[in-house]
Design an enzyme around this catalytic site. Structure first.
Site, mmCIF file in Angstrom:
data_model
loop_
_atom_site.group_PDB
_atom_site.id
_atom_site.type_symbol
_atom_site.label_atom_id
_atom_site.label_comp_id
_atom_site.label_asym_id
_atom_site.label_seq_id
_atom_site.Cartn_x
_atom_site.Cartn_y
_atom_site.Cartn_z
ATOM 1 C CG ASP A 170 -2.316 0.377 0.924
ATOM 2 O OD1 ASP A 170 -2.468 1.261 0.070
ATOM 3 O OD2 ASP A 170 -3.262 -0.154 1.541
ATOM 4 C CG ASP A 226 -9.600 1.583 -0.551
ATOM 5 O OD1 ASP A 226 -8.630 1.559 -1.336
ATOM 6 O OD2 ASP A 226 -9.490 1.510 0.680
HETATM 7 C C1 GLA Z 1 -5.964 1.050 1.538
HETATM 8 C C2 GLA Z 1 -6.109 0.010 0.436
HETATM 9 C C3 GLA Z 1 -7.189 -0.980 0.809
HETATM 10 C C4 GLA Z 1 -6.843 -1.648 2.143
HETATM 11 C C5 GLA Z 1 -6.594 -0.596 3.199
HETATM 12 C C6 GLA Z 1 -6.010 -1.179 4.464
HETATM 13 O O1 GLA Z 1 -7.097 1.839 1.655
HETATM 14 O O2 GLA Z 1 -6.395 0.630 -0.786
HETATM 15 O O3 GLA Z 1 -7.362 -1.952 -0.204
HETATM 16 O O4 GLA Z 1 -5.721 -2.470 1.975
HETATM 17 O O5 GLA Z 1 -5.685 0.397 2.765
HETATM 18 O O6 GLA Z 1 -5.839 -0.203 5.470
#
Ligand code: GLA
Length: 546
Positions: A170, A226
């Site tokens: 990430d 997301d």
């Molecule tokens: C980000 C990523 C998600 C998830 C969260 C975890 O938002 O894009 O897919 O992994 O972090 O905190």
């Protein structure tokens, strides 16, 4: 001078090592067994969508058991990925430990359990210092838990000691630190190479197409923020991926994020969601609670024909051949390149019923066409005219396998299909080359900010001519000022100067004679000095046989 040379050699060596890792990944034993030429998109389950950071050993084991019990392992879902939330603390030596309450027996026990079921295990980290969970999910253990300053130590731990087979990396911490994406992920990749593991699947999670370098470092990369379990989110992610097909392929994929199937979308919306993820060759990571998944969602996830489309041996991402607002037709070769079989999706992302009328020539097919509906698993009527006509309900999709009597040559190549080596979607530079909406252009899109340097070109790598010969190439462009366009056809340079269409969005054309060889041809456009015109598309008319 010597110093500079050494640096170049060193960079070369590092790049070779990184490429060696990714080419080793191309030919794992498992892939050979599957009979695929490239590793297909990853399939499995991930903890994030349903549980966020609230995960623990028992929960992960139960989900792994359920994956097997629900027949999903047999359907091809073989990864159990632990996302954010497992972090405990770093000890005095900087070594990370698992969360003492959530994973009291450590992480190796969990990966061992997953492996004992014949599955593969995935884990998660951040390219910076703090994790996303520490910022957005009040997970204090995520402070300092990222890879920054611990690249080798963490990779050795996760991939060697804990034996995980996949890692999602990430970017929350790295973004806060203002780090450079390519440099960060390159440094982390070196640490992965140093572990000696050559079979680890790496996912870059920067929430936007990060740049063409990603293909050298990772198996897949996220292209969007997301996902959420609602239609607006699914639709937005599909739109984000419509013009990224040139960057997928050869075992590397645009990641549309984890699936929200089984989490409350309407049945037809689940079909669009799953169907588009399949035709676009996105990784398929289930995100729901597998112990309570609704029957209809489970059977959609196990749809053999859609899975085959996603895992197709060519590993291609479908591209847009027809688009009007929220109605789009996507197509890709399956089974064999430039063969008579193609996968086609008629996607109606609007709120009302839509009738598609798509010329067969736009699909490069002709003659009688056999059609199979992959969602329903049934044959539809053969197409015997030169247009396919289908009515698709709102938030609905028809995905078919089409087998035609004959494959034709494309007579139009859109700019939005082109590979742009300098493209990324990070929005860091003001005049970055990109695919831009433009009302007068075919498909409503053009390529903007082309040229200015030799490197900033647009490339169509597979312009197909059955027999080769002389063609008339007509380039459709927008140019508010007089501009020069350089065109390379299989390396042969043509130049058109003084191109002017009169406005940002008004389209003009120029026609040049070109020679194509039989098979695939490479066409590039650009301008080594100033801006080139924006490109809408080019059309080809065959004049003679070779
Ligand atoms: C980000 C990523 C998600 C998830 C969260 C975890 O938002 O894009 O897919 O992994 O972090 O905190």
């Amino acid at each position: 001078m010597i110093l500079q040379m050494n640096k170049q050699i060193l960079t070369g060596v590092v790049m070779c090592l990184l490429l060696a890792t990714s080419s080793c990944l191309n030919t794992t034993h498992e892939d050979k067994l599957n009979g695929t030429d490239f590793p297909p998109p990853l399939m499995g389950w991930s903890s994030w969508n349903t549980y966020h950071v609230n995960i623990n050993e028992e929960l992960i084991k139960k989900q792994a058991d359920a994956l097997v019990a629900q027949g999903l392992k047999d359907a091809g879902y073989i990864y159990i990925n632990i996302d954010d939330g497992f972090f405990g603390y770093r000890d005095g030596s900087g070594k990370m430990h698992a969360h003492p309450e959530r994973f009291p027996n450590g992480m190796k026990v969990v990966s061992d359990y997953i492996h004992s079921l014949g599955l593969k295990a995935g884990i998660y980290s951040d390219a910076g210092d703090n994790t996303c969970g520490s910022i957005y999910d009040n997970d204090n253990n995520g402070v300092g838990a990222g890879l920054y300053g611990h690249e080798q130590q963490d990779m050795d731990l996760y991939l060697k000691e804990w034996n995980f087979d996949f890692i999602k990396i990430d970017y929350c911490g790295a973004q806060k630190l203002g780090l450079d994406e390519e440099e960060r992920y390159t440094a982390i990749s070196k640490a992965i190479v140093n572990t000696g593991r050559t079979d680890v699947s790496v996912n870059i999670c920067r929430w936007a197409f990060p740049g063409t370098w990603a293909k050298n470092l990772a198996r897949s990369w996220r292209i969007s923020p997301d996902i959420r379990p609602n239609w607006t989110s699914v639709k937005r992610i599909i739109e984000k991926n419509l013009y990224l097909s040139a960057y997928a392929g050869e075992g590397h994929y645009n990641d549309m994020d984890m699936l929200e199937i089984g989490r409350g979308l309407a049945p037809s919306e689940e079909e669009v969601h799953f169907g588009v993820w399949c035709i676009m060759s996105s990784p398929l990571l289930i995100g729901c609670d597998l112990t309570s998944i609704p029957e209809a969602s489970l059977s959609l996830l196990k749809n053999k024909e859609l899975i085959a489309l996603n895992q197709d041996r060519l590993g291609l991402q479908a591209y847009v051949v027809q688009r009007d607002k929220d109605y789009y037709v996507l197509v890709k070769d399956i089974e064999q390149k430039h063969g008579n079989v193609r996968a086609v999706a008629f996607c109606n992302a609007s709120d009302s019923v839509h009738e598609f009328h798509t010329p067969l020539q736009a699909l490069e097919l002709c003659g009688k066409v056999k059609v199979r509906d992959l969602v329903e698993g049934m044959d539809l009527e053969d197409i015997t005219s030169d247009t396919c006509n289908y009515t698709v309900p709102p938030h609905g999709i028809l995905i078919c396998r089409m087998e035609a009597e004959k494959r034709t040559e494309a007579d139009r190549y859109e700019a939005e299909w082109a590979y742009l080596p300098c493209f990324n979607d990070l929005a860091k530079k003001p005049k970055q080359i990109l695919y831009a909406p433009s009302s007068e252009c075919s498909g409503g899109m053009k390529v903007r900010y082309l040229g200015g340097s030799m490197e900033n070109y647009a490339e169509w790598k597979e312009v197909y001519s059955e027999q080769g010969g002389e063609y008339e190439m007509t380039i459709h462009y927008c140019s508010p000022t007089q501009r020069k366009l350089e065109i390379w056809v299989n390396g042969k340079r043509h130049e058109s100067a003084g191109l002017l269409s009169g406005g940002e969005d008004s389209v003009a054309t120029i026609t040049i004679p070109i020679t194509l060889k039989a098979g695939y041809n490479n066409i590039r456009m650009g301008n080594n000095f100033g801006w080139a015109p924006d490109i809408d598309c080019f059309t080809l008319k065959r004049l003679s046989f070779k």
